[in-house]
Design an enzyme around this catalytic site. Structure first.
Site: not given
Length: 372
Positions: A55, A86, A165, A197, A235
């Protein structure tokens, strides 16, 4: 003179997290102007867990690629372009980037309805003890509302997908907080991804009026499954310290060639929910109109998780008890295959870990479709 927002999206395959040759080819062919790129949602082939550096690798590659086009240095790209990478392309999923462009045009739209718009925003950086707690919920809600304003969306009902994110806790962050005498939401780095999250998803739900602010608290995060958002996709990763927010929705006056619709998969094998999405929002039947869907579908954006009660439609699953492969990896593979069977393609954005994102074991799904 009025100007009109025009948003487009390109799905670009890649041979690795740093491979932007496909993007360069679009630029050279005149199909993409890098100066108009406002957001990138990537699926990279790492494990999607704490130590997934694909990532960060992908985000860094994009920063260095875009810097000369935007006339800034690589570090400044993050402030101008929402980069959401992701990790995890298990099963049939194909690594790819979905590249969103936005420009303002003089020509009015040639339709009377609503079309795709996009907005982005960033939260401040979070202290370790704020992650997975109400501070992150509130900051995310404020960022979602800012992104809605950036998109030109006035009503929450016109928001169809919110991609966030968010950061996670590392051992170093946990040790730093404990040295200051403060406790963190969890001392488990992997578990911190779920807390981050979950808090971010509740922030989306708060901003869109999907959850009651009076029911929100630190204690509710990851514990009250009745609190969830039908449009949040979050994510977590090591490559940032605050949240990046992308709001996708529709608005009148948009000159975009795309539309977006959303639904909620009730469980990991809910093909009916995806088919209903295509039929209700776009008038397309996956069996009858397979060729049309193949030609017009830009991407399916979805969340996936292993049902926390250990069952799918009454039958026991073993995803939560596999000590070799994390449950989020199982879930991405399963939902990826289900969506691919409907879409007829495998370059799909399926993100694992759906805490407070749709019902337990299910998750939101959105379709980006090019207008006929």
């Amino acid at each position: 003179m009025s100007r009109f927002q025009r948003v487009d999206a390109h799905v670009v395959p890649c041979q690795g997290p740093g491979d932007l040759s496909g993007v360069q080819a679009l630029i050279e062919a005149g199909r993409l102007d890098a100066r108009n790129i406002v957001a990138v949602m990537g699926k990279t082939e790492g494990n999607g867990c704490v130590n997934d550096h694909t990532r960060d690798f992908a985000a860094t590659a994009w920063c260095h690629f875009l810097a000369p086009h935007l006339g800034c240095d690589a570090q400044q790209v993050h402030a101008r372009v929402a980069l959401v990478m992701s990790g995890g392309t298990e099963g049939v999923l194909s690594p790819h980037f979905t590249v969103f462009t936005r420009e303002w045009v003089q020509a009015p739209p040639v339709h009377d309805g609503k079309r795709l718009v996009i907005g982005i925003a960033h939260t401040r950086d979070f202290a370790p003890e704020e992650m997975g707690r109400m501070a992150q919920v509130q900051a995310t809600a404020e960022a979602v509302q800012a992104a809605m304003r950036d998109a030109g969306i006035a009503a929450a009902a016109d928001v169809h997908f919110v991609q966030v994110k968010c950061p996670l806790l590392t051992s170093a962050k946990i040790d730093e907080a404990l040295a200051r005498g403060v406790e963190v939401a969890t001392r488990d780095t992997y578990e911190s991804m779920g807390y981050s999250r979950g808090a971010s998803a509740l922030g989306v739900g708060l901003a869109l009026g999907e959850v009651d602010a009076q029911r929100l608290s630190d204690a509710a995060i990851l514990r009250d499954a009745s609190l969830n958002s039908a449009r949040a996709s979050v994510s977590a990763g090591i490559e940032l310290e605050g949240n990046v927010v992308i709001v996708l929705g529709e608005a009148p006056g948009s000159a975009s060639p795309l539309r977006i619709g959303h639904a909620v998969m009730q469980d990991a094998v809910d093909t009916a929910g995806v088919c209903e999405l295509l039929q209700t929002h776009f008038g397309l039947d996956p069996r009858r109109d397979a060729a049309v869907i193949a030609a017009r579908l830009v991407n399916l954006l979805a969340k996936a998780e292993a049902s926390p009660d250990g069952r799918v439609r009454g039958a026991r699953h073993t995803m939560l008890n596999d000590s070799d492969i994390n449950a989020t990896r199982h879930a991405r593979a399963a939902v990826g295959a289900v969506l691919a069977s409907v879409a007829g393609r495998t370059a799909l954005y399926v993100s694992g870990g759906a805490e407070h994102q749709g019902p337990p074991g299910g998750g939101p799904v959105a379709a980006l479709m090019r207008v006929a």
